[in-house]
Design a protein around this motif. Sequence first.
Motif, mmCIF file in Angstrom:
data_model
loop_
_atom_site.group_PDB
_atom_site.id
_atom_site.type_symbol
_atom_site.label_atom_id
_atom_site.label_comp_id
_atom_site.label_asym_id
_atom_site.label_seq_id
_atom_site.Cartn_x
_atom_site.Cartn_y
_atom_site.Cartn_z
ATOM 1 N N PHE A 95 0.820 -1.212 0.000
ATOM 2 C CA PHE A 95 0.000 0.000 0.000
ATOM 3 C C PHE A 95 0.855 1.264 0.000
ATOM 4 N N LEU A 99 1.220 1.596 -4.098
ATOM 5 C CA LEU A 99 -0.015 2.310 -4.438
ATOM 6 C C LEU A 99 0.044 3.812 -4.151
ATOM 7 N N ALA A 255 -5.229 5.140 -6.187
ATOM 8 C CA ALA A 255 -4.529 4.253 -5.254
ATOM 9 C C ALA A 255 -5.513 3.511 -4.353
ATOM 10 N N ILE A 256 -6.505 4.233 -3.837
ATOM 11 C CA ILE A 256 -7.493 3.616 -2.948
ATOM 12 C C ILE A 256 -8.361 2.630 -3.713
ATOM 13 N N GLY A 259 -6.420 -0.467 -4.435
ATOM 14 C CA GLY A 259 -6.290 -1.222 -3.192
ATOM 15 C C GLY A 259 -7.575 -1.955 -2.842
ATOM 16 N N LEU A 262 -8.031 -4.898 -5.147
ATOM 17 C CA LEU A 262 -7.121 -5.987 -4.794
ATOM 18 C C LEU A 262 -7.652 -6.790 -3.610
#
Length: 406
Positions: A95, A99, A255-256, A259, A262
Amino acid sequence: MNYLIGAIGIVVFLLLAWAVSSDKKNVRWPYIGIMLVIQFLLAFLLLKTPGGVWLVDKLATGFGFLLAYAAEGVNFVFPNMVNLNEKGEAMNNFFTQVLLPITFISALIGILQYLRILPFIIKYLGLAISKINGMGKLESYNAVASAILGQSEVFISLKKQLPYIPKHRLYTLTASAMSTVSLSIVGAYFQMIKPEYVVTAIVLNLFGGFIIASIINPYRVSDEEENEVIMNEEGEKQSFFEMLGEYILDGFKVAIIVGAMLIGYIALIAMLNGIVDAVTPGKFNFQTLLGYVFAPLAFLTGIAWDDAVRAGSIMATKLVSNEFVAMLDVQNMVKNGKGELSERSIGIVSVFLVSFANFSSIGIIAGAIKSLNDKQGDVVARFGLKLLYGATLVSFISAAIAGFFL
């Protein structure tokens, strides 16, 4: 032998595109031949020549510096989010190290956009490519812009033209967007697979998108229609700090979102693996079953049959989830030294993974366009599966071509 299989594979992938062509008699094969030659040339230059190796090395080094700067911001906000191994040494935290740096790269892209550097590159590089691919300026502009801005953001730059784009041209535009990746996440890819595979895939997919779209969706753009296309990237003028804040937030959202996807996809795949393993104890899991389905296609890219099932499993994982999930599989394989795939097979698979061709991208692209033009968003949703089919063939062709030089 692998080279012969790879050559046969390219022919098969082209025929698979031709099988669903909307106008089989008017496919312009000479242009396709020219673009295939260019792909082979570019793959050779990037993977085999000192200049190509030097370029990739400098790009990787440059992104390394940028990621180090990004780490300064990440570590300030999340100072305690570091995993330690048994020896007390810092371990990779996906993270924070993969990310969150997307936020910084996105900010840099915004600055280059604001300074009119990226629009200049996109416009004139697209113009040059339009002389090669036999398509319109709009299609060429969009392909280059997609590789820099991303599969959803690129359509914001076309929002004034969007209502007037016919269905056949809209397919080509969206196919280009799904076949590429955005510059903002290239740094994340560099940390997961070798940079030379990432750069090679980006370049090959650019032309591969035109090849497959020209077969599945052949058409000619008239001079009158071409003259009606006015590339106007100017929107409402923002101040520098308005722009910067917008791009920083957009990068953080990416990025969030990645994440979150994923977490969901890896958990679902783990659950499916568990279910299949419970039914067939110690024999199969869900990804192995997918591997058997995709093994013939992996084999046609030039991968040895002994590696085809495992490689096919990774390729299928990318299709049903996303490229990050599949890249994690490759990364873990390399780190742990499991030897499940040869170095050559890992290279071919890695090139295949560098694109947005997966089921979730259908919704992302259709949703992005629908937010700008409701009618055109519905049009894209209707040909969504055909869009994914074409973009996946682009990845297979790029992987097969890269295999000749690995």
